[in-house]
Design a protein around this motif. Structure first.
Motif, PDB file in Angstrom:
ATOM      1  N   LYS A 261       0.827  -1.204   0.000  1.00 24.29           N
ATOM      2  CA  LYS A 261       0.000   0.000   0.000  1.00 24.29           C
ATOM      3  C   LYS A 261       0.864   1.257   0.000  1.00 24.29           C
ATOM      4  N   LYS A 262       1.876   1.267   0.861  1.00 23.09           N
ATOM      5  CA  LYS A 262       2.696   2.459   1.037  1.00 23.09           C
ATOM      6  C   LYS A 262       3.530   2.770  -0.206  1.00 23.09           C
ATOM      7  N   LEU A 263       4.219   1.758  -0.738  1.00 18.80           N
ATOM      8  CA  LEU A 263       5.090   1.969  -1.895  1.00 18.80           C
ATOM      9  C   LEU A 263       4.324   1.893  -3.217  1.00 18.80           C
ATOM     10  N   GLY A 264       3.183   1.259  -3.184  1.00 17.70           N
ATOM     11  CA  GLY A 264       2.431   1.059  -4.411  1.00 17.70           C
ATOM     12  C   GLY A 264       3.041  -0.075  -5.223  1.00 17.70           C
ATOM     13  N   TRP A 265       2.337  -0.446  -6.262  1.00 16.04           N
ATOM     14  CA  TRP A 265       2.790  -1.564  -7.086  1.00 16.04           C
ATOM     15  C   TRP A 265       4.124  -1.261  -7.752  1.00 16.04           C
ATOM     16  N   ARG A 266       4.282  -0.045  -8.239  1.00 13.21           N
ATOM     17  CA  ARG A 266       5.557   0.309  -8.900  1.00 13.21           C
ATOM     18  C   ARG A 266       6.727   0.198  -7.931  1.00 13.21           C
ATOM     19  N   GLY A 267       6.514   0.604  -6.705  1.00 17.08           N
ATOM     20  CA  GLY A 267       7.575   0.481  -5.700  1.00 17.08           C
ATOM     21  C   GLY A 267       7.925  -0.975  -5.439  1.00 17.08           C
ATOM     22  N   MET A 268       6.906  -1.824  -5.379  1.00 21.73           N
ATOM     23  CA  MET A 268       7.151  -3.254  -5.177  1.00 21.73           C
ATOM     24  C   MET A 268       7.884  -3.838  -6.378  1.00 21.73           C
ATOM     25  N   MET A 269       7.535  -3.399  -7.571  1.00 14.00           N
ATOM     26  CA  MET A 269       8.202  -3.903  -8.775  1.00 14.00           C
ATOM     27  C   MET A 269       9.661  -3.452  -8.811  1.00 14.00           C
ATOM     28  N   ARG A 270       9.957  -2.252  -8.328  1.00 20.51           N
ATOM     29  CA  ARG A 270      11.360  -1.816  -8.237  1.00 20.51           C
ATOM     30  C   ARG A 270      12.128  -2.713  -7.268  1.00 20.51           C
ATOM     31  N   THR A 271      11.504  -3.028  -6.140  1.00 21.27           N
ATOM     32  CA  THR A 271      12.135  -3.939  -5.178  1.00 21.27           C
ATOM     33  C   THR A 271      12.338  -5.306  -5.811  1.00 21.27           C
ATOM     34  N   LEU A 272      11.336  -5.783  -6.535  1.00 22.35           N
ATOM     35  CA  LEU A 272      11.439  -7.072  -7.207  1.00 22.35           C
ATOM     36  C   LEU A 272      12.581  -7.079  -8.215  1.00 22.35           C
ATOM     37  N   GLN A 273      12.693  -6.024  -9.015  1.00 26.11           N
ATOM     38  CA  GLN A 273      13.777  -5.951 -10.006  1.00 26.11           C
ATOM     39  C   GLN A 273      15.139  -5.919  -9.313  1.00 26.11           C
ATOM     40  N   ARG A 274      15.219  -5.245  -8.187  1.00 30.44           N
ATOM     41  CA  ARG A 274      16.478  -5.145  -7.456  1.00 30.44           C
ATOM     42  C   ARG A 274      16.827  -6.458  -6.751  1.00 30.44           C
ATOM     43  N   GLU A 275      15.827  -7.114  -6.160  1.00 24.62           N
ATOM     44  CA  GLU A 275      16.072  -8.289  -5.317  1.00 24.62           C
ATOM     45  C   GLU A 275      15.839  -9.633  -6.018  1.00 24.62           C
ATOM     46  N   GLY A 276      15.033  -9.652  -7.075  1.00 23.79           N
ATOM     47  CA  GLY A 276      14.747 -10.899  -7.785  1.00 23.79           C
ATOM     48  C   GLY A 276      13.494 -11.598  -7.312  1.00 23.79           C
ATOM     49  N   ALA A 277      13.174 -11.469  -6.034  1.00 25.20           N
ATOM     50  CA  ALA A 277      11.964 -12.044  -5.445  1.00 25.20           C
ATOM     51  C   ALA A 277      11.707 -11.329  -4.133  1.00 25.20           C
ATOM     52  N   VAL A 278      10.450 -11.254  -3.744  1.00 29.22           N
ATOM     53  CA  VAL A 278      10.092 -10.584  -2.494  1.00 29.22           C
ATOM     54  C   VAL A 278       9.037 -11.425  -1.781  1.00 29.22           C
ATOM     55  N   VAL A 279       9.265 -11.684  -0.506  1.00 28.63           N
ATOM     56  CA  VAL A 279       8.277 -12.373   0.325  1.00 28.63           C
ATOM     57  C   VAL A 279       7.425 -11.295   0.990  1.00 28.63           C
TER      58      VAL A 279
END
Length: 116
Positions: free
Chosen positions: A19-37
């Motif tokens: 909610k806080k970062l939004g989907w785009r923020g989560m996708m940036r984390t995903l691109q940086r980390e490869g996977a997110v729990v």
């Protein structure tokens, strides 16, 4: 337990980050980390993967299933071959001949393996 320990090695993000970062923020984390729990109250609830990682997992699972099926098929064929020998018309006579005859070892001593 092994899968859970591997899951715990992945980067975590609380559900509130979605909610806080939004989907785009989560996708940036995903691109940086490869996977997110994604966790809820520190309990893993979901894993976000890239489509490439998901496709690779699916392919690996399908290959594993195909290998397992091939092994089972080979085992079925061996079983069916042995079963057909027992279902042959002369199976009873052959079995009686083996069991009714003298046990010959050809001068060799046969010993069962230990633990067997």
């Amino acid at each position: 337990m092994h899968a859970l320990s591997e899951l715990m090695q992945l980067p975590h993000a609380p559900a509130s980050d979605v909610k806080k970062l939004g989907w785009r923020g989560m996708m940036r984390t995903l691109q940086r980390e490869g996977a997110v729990v994604v966790t809820n109250h520190d309990t893993p609830e979901a894993v976000i993967l890239s489509t490439e990682a998901y496709t690779a997992l699916q392919r690996s699972a399908q290959q594993g299933a195909a290998k397992t099926e091939a092994k089972l098929d080979a085992l079925r064929q061996r079983f069916d071959a042995r079963l057909s020998a027992l279902q042959a018309d002369d199976a009873a006579e052959r079995l009686r001949a083996v069991l009714g005859g003298p046990a010959t070892l050809g001068g060799k001593l046969k010993v069962a393996p230990r633990g067997g």
